[in-house]
Each structure stands twice: as structure tokens, then as C-alpha cells.
Design a protein around this motif. Structure first.
Motif, PDB file in Angstrom:
ATOM      1  N   GLU A  47      -6.743  -3.145  -3.699  1.00  0.00           N
ATOM      2  CA  GLU A  47      -6.386  -4.026  -4.812  1.00  0.00           C
ATOM      3  C   GLU A  47      -5.729  -3.232  -5.931  1.00  0.00           C
ATOM      4  O   GLU A  47      -4.732  -3.659  -6.525  1.00  0.00           O
ATOM      5  CB  GLU A  47      -7.649  -4.721  -5.310  1.00  0.00           C
ATOM      6  CG  GLU A  47      -7.420  -5.791  -6.351  1.00  0.00           C
ATOM      7  CD  GLU A  47      -8.711  -6.517  -6.694  1.00  0.00           C
ATOM      8  OE1 GLU A  47      -9.066  -6.554  -7.890  1.00  0.00           O
ATOM      9  OE2 GLU A  47      -9.366  -7.033  -5.763  1.00  0.00           O
ATOM     10  N   THR A  48      -6.285  -2.051  -6.209  1.00  0.00           N
ATOM     11  CA  THR A  48      -5.712  -1.175  -7.234  1.00  0.00           C
ATOM     12  C   THR A  48      -4.276  -0.800  -6.893  1.00  0.00           C
ATOM     13  O   THR A  48      -3.383  -0.846  -7.746  1.00  0.00           O
ATOM     14  CB  THR A  48      -6.544   0.105  -7.371  1.00  0.00           C
ATOM     15  OG1 THR A  48      -7.919  -0.229  -7.559  1.00  0.00           O
ATOM     16  CG2 THR A  48      -6.069   0.954  -8.542  1.00  0.00           C
ATOM     17  N   ALA A  49      -4.063  -0.433  -5.642  1.00  0.00           N
ATOM     18  CA  ALA A  49      -2.730  -0.016  -5.208  1.00  0.00           C
ATOM     19  C   ALA A  49      -1.716  -1.130  -5.377  1.00  0.00           C
ATOM     20  O   ALA A  49      -0.591  -0.900  -5.844  1.00  0.00           O
ATOM     21  CB  ALA A  49      -2.790   0.438  -3.743  1.00  0.00           C
ATOM     22  N   TYR A  50      -2.092  -2.348  -5.018  1.00  0.00           N
ATOM     23  CA  TYR A  50      -1.180  -3.484  -5.132  1.00  0.00           C
ATOM     24  C   TYR A  50      -0.822  -3.758  -6.588  1.00  0.00           C
ATOM     25  O   TYR A  50       0.354  -3.937  -6.935  1.00  0.00           O
ATOM     26  CB  TYR A  50      -1.808  -4.730  -4.505  1.00  0.00           C
ATOM     27  CG  TYR A  50      -0.970  -5.978  -4.689  1.00  0.00           C
ATOM     28  CD1 TYR A  50       0.146  -6.203  -3.892  1.00  0.00           C
ATOM     29  CD2 TYR A  50      -1.278  -6.916  -5.665  1.00  0.00           C
ATOM     30  CE1 TYR A  50       0.936  -7.337  -4.060  1.00  0.00           C
ATOM     31  CE2 TYR A  50      -0.506  -8.053  -5.841  1.00  0.00           C
ATOM     32  CZ  TYR A  50       0.598  -8.256  -5.045  1.00  0.00           C
ATOM     33  OH  TYR A  50       1.374  -9.370  -5.226  1.00  0.00           O
ATOM     34  N   ASN A  94      -7.909   9.131  -3.597  1.00  0.00           N
ATOM     35  CA  ASN A  94      -8.652   8.293  -2.662  1.00  0.00           C
ATOM     36  C   ASN A  94      -7.755   7.328  -1.892  1.00  0.00           C
ATOM     37  O   ASN A  94      -8.238   6.409  -1.245  1.00  0.00           O
ATOM     38  CB  ASN A  94      -9.745   7.510  -3.400  1.00  0.00           C
ATOM     39  CG  ASN A  94      -9.198   6.695  -4.560  1.00  0.00           C
ATOM     40  OD1 ASN A  94      -7.994   6.460  -4.659  1.00  0.00           O
ATOM     41  ND2 ASN A  94     -10.078   6.274  -5.454  1.00  0.00           N
ATOM     42  N   GLY A  95      -6.444   7.528  -1.998  1.00  0.00           N
ATOM     43  CA  GLY A  95      -5.498   6.704  -1.251  1.00  0.00           C
ATOM     44  C   GLY A  95      -4.821   5.626  -2.063  1.00  0.00           C
ATOM     45  O   GLY A  95      -3.901   4.969  -1.572  1.00  0.00           O
ATOM     46  N   LEU A  96      -5.236   5.454  -3.323  1.00  0.00           N
ATOM     47  CA  LEU A  96      -4.673   4.336  -4.099  1.00  0.00           C
ATOM     48  C   LEU A  96      -3.201   4.513  -4.415  1.00  0.00           C
ATOM     49  O   LEU A  96      -2.511   3.545  -4.746  1.00  0.00           O
ATOM     50  CB  LEU A  96      -5.479   4.104  -5.376  1.00  0.00           C
ATOM     51  CG  LEU A  96      -5.597   5.200  -6.435  1.00  0.00           C
ATOM     52  CD1 LEU A  96      -4.377   5.254  -7.343  1.00  0.00           C
ATOM     53  CD2 LEU A  96      -6.840   4.985  -7.279  1.00  0.00           C
ATOM     54  N   ILE A  97      -2.710   5.732  -4.306  1.00  0.00           N
ATOM     55  CA  ILE A  97      -1.302   5.975  -4.597  1.00  0.00           C
ATOM     56  C   ILE A  97      -0.413   5.662  -3.389  1.00  0.00           C
ATOM     57  O   ILE A  97       0.820   5.666  -3.466  1.00  0.00           O
ATOM     58  CB  ILE A  97      -1.091   7.438  -5.071  1.00  0.00           C
ATOM     59  CG1 ILE A  97       0.105   7.541  -6.016  1.00  0.00           C
ATOM     60  CG2 ILE A  97      -0.965   8.407  -3.898  1.00  0.00           C
ATOM     61  CD1 ILE A  97      -0.117   6.926  -7.354  1.00  0.00           C
ATOM     62  N   SER A  98      -1.044   5.334  -2.254  1.00  0.00           N
ATOM     63  CA  SER A  98      -0.312   5.170  -0.988  1.00  0.00           C
ATOM     64  C   SER A  98       0.794   4.138  -1.058  1.00  0.00           C
ATOM     65  O   SER A  98       1.883   4.341  -0.506  1.00  0.00           O
ATOM     66  CB  SER A  98      -1.273   4.767   0.130  1.00  0.00           C
ATOM     67  OG  SER A  98      -2.232   5.748   0.366  1.00  0.00           O
ATOM     68  N   MET A  99       0.536   3.004  -1.664  1.00  0.00           N
ATOM     69  CA  MET A  99       1.494   1.905  -1.626  1.00  0.00           C
ATOM     70  C   MET A  99       2.779   2.252  -2.368  1.00  0.00           C
ATOM     71  O   MET A  99       3.869   1.871  -1.953  1.00  0.00           O
ATOM     72  CB  MET A  99       0.874   0.628  -2.196  1.00  0.00           C
ATOM     73  CG  MET A  99       1.741  -0.596  -2.023  1.00  0.00           C
ATOM     74  SD  MET A  99       0.951  -2.139  -2.526  1.00  0.00           S
ATOM     75  CE  MET A  99      -0.027  -2.500  -1.069  1.00  0.00           C
ATOM     76  N   GLU A 150       0.244  17.052  -0.054  1.00  0.00           N
ATOM     77  CA  GLU A 150      -0.236  15.840   0.577  1.00  0.00           C
ATOM     78  C   GLU A 150      -1.218  15.098  -0.314  1.00  0.00           C
ATOM     79  O   GLU A 150      -1.847  15.691  -1.191  1.00  0.00           O
ATOM     80  CB  GLU A 150      -0.908  16.171   1.917  1.00  0.00           C
ATOM     81  CG  GLU A 150       0.050  16.717   2.963  1.00  0.00           C
ATOM     82  CD  GLU A 150       1.080  15.702   3.425  1.00  0.00           C
ATOM     83  OE1 GLU A 150       0.760  14.486   3.421  1.00  0.00           O
ATOM     84  OE2 GLU A 150       2.196  16.101   3.782  1.00  0.00           O
ATOM     85  N   PHE A 151      -1.350  13.822  -0.071  1.00  0.00           N
ATOM     86  CA  PHE A 151      -2.349  12.990  -0.728  1.00  0.00           C
ATOM     87  C   PHE A 151      -2.949  12.084   0.336  1.00  0.00           C
ATOM     88  O   PHE A 151      -2.356  11.870   1.402  1.00  0.00           O
ATOM     89  CB  PHE A 151      -1.726  12.155  -1.856  1.00  0.00           C
ATOM     90  CG  PHE A 151      -0.573  11.311  -1.402  1.00  0.00           C
ATOM     91  CD1 PHE A 151      -0.771  10.029  -0.904  1.00  0.00           C
ATOM     92  CD2 PHE A 151       0.727  11.808  -1.445  1.00  0.00           C
ATOM     93  CE1 PHE A 151       0.291   9.266  -0.475  1.00  0.00           C
ATOM     94  CE2 PHE A 151       1.796  11.041  -1.002  1.00  0.00           C
ATOM     95  CZ  PHE A 151       1.575   9.768  -0.517  1.00  0.00           C
ATOM     96  N   LYS A 152      -4.129  11.547   0.068  1.00  0.00           N
ATOM     97  CA  LYS A 152      -4.773  10.669   1.043  1.00  0.00           C
ATOM     98  C   LYS A 152      -3.981   9.374   1.184  1.00  0.00           C
ATOM     99  O   LYS A 152      -3.443   8.851   0.213  1.00  0.00           O
ATOM    100  CB  LYS A 152      -6.205  10.356   0.624  1.00  0.00           C
ATOM    101  CG  LYS A 152      -7.163  11.517   0.820  1.00  0.00           C
ATOM    102  CD  LYS A 152      -8.582  11.094   0.498  1.00  0.00           C
ATOM    103  CE  LYS A 152      -9.548  12.260   0.664  1.00  0.00           C
ATOM    104  NZ  LYS A 152     -10.934  11.881   0.275  1.00  0.00           N
ATOM    105  N   LYS A 153      -3.961   8.863   2.390  1.00  0.00           N
ATOM    106  CA  LYS A 153      -3.227   7.626   2.670  1.00  0.00           C
ATOM    107  C   LYS A 153      -4.199   6.567   3.190  1.00  0.00           C
ATOM    108  O   LYS A 153      -5.118   6.870   3.943  1.00  0.00           O
ATOM    109  CB  LYS A 153      -2.116   7.880   3.679  1.00  0.00           C
ATOM    110  CG  LYS A 153      -1.064   8.871   3.181  1.00  0.00           C
ATOM    111  CD  LYS A 153      -0.032   9.147   4.246  1.00  0.00           C
ATOM    112  CE  LYS A 153       1.061  10.078   3.717  1.00  0.00           C
ATOM    113  NZ  LYS A 153       0.568  11.402   3.337  1.00  0.00           N
ATOM    114  N   ILE A 154      -3.983   5.323   2.767  1.00  0.00           N
ATOM    115  CA  ILE A 154      -4.795   4.210   3.230  1.00  0.00           C
ATOM    116  C   ILE A 154      -4.044   3.506   4.346  1.00  0.00           C
ATOM    117  O   ILE A 154      -2.973   2.927   4.131  1.00  0.00           O
ATOM    118  CB  ILE A 154      -5.080   3.204   2.101  1.00  0.00           C
ATOM    119  CG1 ILE A 154      -5.706   3.906   0.898  1.00  0.00           C
ATOM    120  CG2 ILE A 154      -6.004   2.098   2.592  1.00  0.00           C
ATOM    121  CD1 ILE A 154      -5.918   2.986  -0.285  1.00  0.00           C
TER     122      ILE A 154
END
Length: 286
Positions: A47-50, A94-99, A150-154
Motif C-alpha cells: 500500500e505504501t509503495a502504491y 523493506n521493498g517499498l521502493i520497488s514500485m 541493490e535494494f529489496k524487491k517485493i
């Protein structure tokens, strides 16, 4: 004057948001602080990423975005700061930057390493504020951390197409204030995979063979008032250009929303099948 945004799951009942703003003003009296939202569902990274993806671009280049969702430091959940698309983000890894970063590669990413000087159970206040204010003063990211690649990806943020490109399998990543459900299937992906073919969208027992460009297009008969169409279901590419399943003129207090009326929930699967059927049966409205 620095623009600093805040996106958290803190809510507004407790002292957390006020304390963070006070700490920023103590460091930068002329800072301009903007609340994107503090109503993220607790610990909901998707939800954060969106929300972040669809809000950050409206701010001037150089804006610093503090994200406080699932931000407690651990071996698995580091803290990072990055520059991306002319903006700066201070957040947990934690992956929130993935989107965002799935489409635009970060210019620089660092793992924040000032924790040895700060012991805190409230990292957004004690760490993220310091980093954001340092960046606002023109500080270089490499001073506050070691550069990483690298960063974590969701994985759940990314929909998938089958090898034959006859199907997209996505899921619901967000439910908005109207109860409408937003999927992770973008208009770009739909067009790239669909290539103009006819289609059928399936979400649980519900199916859609049209995608509207405006909500009120569902009111197809001008002889009736729009109120007559309240409660009708529809599919639409929303303003963020993601596929949304909605209820026309939804109201959670009266009519209800797509989530409640159609029984659709966060993480439910949504499938688009591209088929060769008569043109009149399967249509996307432009």
C-alpha cells in the motif's frame, strides 16, 4: 527552502507525527513539511509503495521523502537513503521502493550507518529526520552511509504475463477510500501484452469485458439519471493508470464499495485473458 514529505502508518491520534515535524523544524526552521498520508494500513508495504509512486512526482525536484512504515531496524530491515528521479527517499529497505524503482533506476543508494551514534526505538524521529535535514542542507549521501547497488524487491507488486502472452496474472494491492480495488496491472502492461486484442478480466466470480475511461460512462442510457446506475460494477484505468475494479458512485455508508459488494480483498488474484472473439463482445473504451 526544503520540501520534506511524510508518509507513515502512524495515524494522527498519537504524538508520533507531531514529534517528527517538531524535530524537523528544530533542525530546519524554514522547511516546508507536507503530509502525504499517515493512514497507511499498519506495516502494509505494498500500500505504501502504491501511494508513494503516485504522489512523489507532484513535488518539485529535490524534495525529500521520509517513509515511516515497518521502519524498525534489524539485520533483515536496514535503513537506506537514495536519489531517484531527482527526488530523495529516506526509508527502510523493506521493498517499498520497488514500485518506483522498477521503472526508474536510482542514481545512488546508501545504507545509512549513523546508528552506532544513536540508539532509538523510533528511527523515523531519531535517524530519518537527521538524514533528511542533512540532505536538505546539501549533504552528500555517501557521508551518511556506504553506497550499495541493490535494494529489496517485493515480488507481489509485479504482475506476470505467461510466455505465450495470452494472459496477465496480477493482484489487488490497494483498496481506496471509496472501497474501489486497485490492481498492480498497469495500462502500459495491458497495452504491451494485449496488443489491441480482445480480453476478459476475471476477479473471483466477477468478469469484465469492457474497460471504461471515465466512471460515468457506465451510465449508458441518457434517458435515466446517473443515480439509476449507482451500484453498477465497472473496470477502469484510474488516474494512476492502474486497472481498478469499482462500483459507480460508491459510498461505503450507503451503496457500498467494490471490496465489500464484490467480495474482493487485498492480495486477491485478478486475471486478464486475451482472446480472439468477435470484436463486439470484448471492448476497451477510449
Amino acid at each position: 527552502m526544503a520540501f520534506i514529505t511524510l508518509t507513515t502508518d502512524f495515524g494522527t491520534k498519537d504524538h508520533f507525527v507531531g514529534a517528527v515535524k517538531g524535530a524537523i523544524y528544530s533542525e530546519l526552521e524554514d522547511a516546508k513539511i507536507v503530509d502525504i498520508t499517515h493512514e497507511i494500513s499498519p506495516f502494509n508495504i505494498t500500500e505504501t509503495a502504491y501511494i508513494l509512486k503516485n504522489s512523489y512526482k507532484s513535488f518539485p525536484k529535490g524534495t525529500i521523502h521520509i517513509i515511516g512504515v515497518d521502519s524498525e531496524l534489524s539485520d533483515e530491515n536496514k535503513h537506506i537513503a537514495l536519489e531517484l528521479d531527482g527526488h530523495f527517499f529516506v526509508c527502510p529497505d523493506n521493498g517499498l521502493i520497488s514500485m518506483i524503482a522498477s521503472e526508474i533506476k536510482p542514481t545512488k543508494i546508501v545504507e545509512i550507518n549513523i546508528h552506532d551514534r544513536i540508539e532509538s526505538s523510533f528511527p523515523v524521529l531519531d535517524v530519518f529526520v537527521q538524514v533528511a535535514c542533512f540532505i536538505a542542507r546539501g549533504g552528500n549521501l555517501t557521508v551518511i552511509g556506504k553506497e550499495i547497488n541493490e535494494f529489496k524487491k517485493i515480488i507481489e507488486i509485479q504482475p506476470k504475463a505467461n510466455q505465450a502472452e495470452t494472459q496477465i496474472v496480477g493482484g489487488i494491492i490497494y483498496i481506496d477510500n471509496y472501497g474501489n480495488v486497485i490492481t498492480n496491472i498497469s495500462k502500459k502492461m495491458f497495452n504491451d501484452i494485449g496488443k489491441g486484442r480482445n480480453f476478459k478480466i476475471t476477479a473471483k466470480k466477477h468478469s469484465f469485458t469492457k474497460i471504461f475511461s471515465k466512471y460515468n460512462e457506465v451510465a449508458t442510457n441518457s434517458a435515466y439519471s446517473n443515480q439509476q446506475y449507482e451500484g453498477h460494477k465497472l473496470a477502469i484505468f484510474n488516474s494512476a493508470e492502474y486497472l481498478e475494479i469499482a462500483i459507480y458512485r460508491s459510498n461505503l455508508d450507503t451503496v457500498g464499495g467494490a471490496s465489500s459488494l464484490l467480495g474482493l480483498a487485498y492480495r486477491d488474484t485478478v486475471v486478464i485473458d486475451f482472446v480472439n472473439q468477435p470484436e463486439q463482445e470484448f471492448t476497451i473504451l477510449n
